[in-house]
Write a protein that holds these residues in place. Structure first.
Motif: not given
Length: 252
Positions: A26-49
């Motif tokens: 899941v990646a979450g983005f905020d178009p109002d900023t390019t900050s990497p501390y706000i625009n980042y992703a995280t995996p679902l628990p247990g996922t095997t990509p």
């Protein structure tokens, strides 16, 4: 607790203005900023990509001109770190996190008066004080103040201690609870007001606020031994670690 913290991270990113879900991430983005501390992703628990899953995630960042970056509890998704490293991701940081429950919370006394922002000027003052507290890691901005207003509006909380000049001496915020827990973040005090118990007061107030709203725990990350001692004095205890990984641009 790792799985609960990771499940919260997923739920919290789904609150971003723009959400992309692909290949167990899941990646979450905020178009109002390019900050990497706000625009980042995280995996679902247990996922095997797979490698293709990681490539699709990277593409979601690249097409927006953003650095691919993830924050997650590695023990909640053990297959994720190897897959990301195989794609060239490197370690940005490893942070321990602490957890407080209603049974461990200690409200400091005496303590400075803690307030909730009541006006646009208050939100602007909190944003400016946190920017100063974090030594310019991010700049204060109307967008930053607006994010604090949205957080408060959407079930989270912002708390601060007012400075003698009417502005903000220090503050912090807490995301709205999800899966029984909530993340407390951005605890900062302007240099001229440090050593007066502000961080402990706002941390305890925010935790108590979230417990009153039904959270069974509140967690946070700390940046040094001094801040860890502050948080432990109000009832936070060590629980686990979170890993930050990022991928540099091909030309770097």
């Amino acid at each position: 607790m790792d799985t609960q913290v990771q499940s919260f991270a997923v739920a919290n990113l789904r609150r971003r203005p723009v959400v992309v879900e692909t290949g167990g991430f899941v990646a979450g983005f905020d178009p109002d900023t390019t900050s990497p501390y706000i625009n980042y992703a995280t995996p679902l628990p247990g996922t095997t990509p797979t490698g293709e899953d990681v490539a699709a995630l990277v593409a979601a960042f690249r097409e927006r001109g953003l650095k691919p970056r993830l924050e997650f509890a590695p023990n909640a998704a053990p297959a994720v770190e190897p897959a990301l490293r195989a794609a060239g991701f490197g370690t940005e940081a490893v942070h321990a996190y602490l957890v407080c429950t209603p049974a461990t919370l200690v409200v400091p006394a005496p303590a400075p008066v803690v307030e909730a922002p009541g006006s646009d000027e208050d939100f602007t003052a909190v944003d400016a004080a946190l920017a100063e507290a974090f030594s310019g890691e991010f700049a204060s901005s109307p967008e930053g103040a607006a994010r604090l207003r949205r957080l408060e509006r959407d079930g989270g909380a912002v708390r601060f201690v007012r400075a003698p000049d009417g502005g903000c001496a220090g503050g912090a915020c807490c995301s709205a609870p999800a899966v029984g827990t909530s993340e407390l973040a951005g605890v900062g005090t302007r240099p001229a007001h440090r050593g007066r118990g502000i961080a402990a007061a706002v941390t305890a107030e925010l935790a108590g606020t979230m417990f009153a709203r039904g959270a069974r725990s509140v967690w946070l990350e700390y940046s040094g031994e001094g801040s860890r001692r502050v948080y432990e004095r109000v009832g936070f205890r060590p629980e686990g670690t979170r890993l930050y990984l990022s991928l540099e641009s091909p030309e770097s």
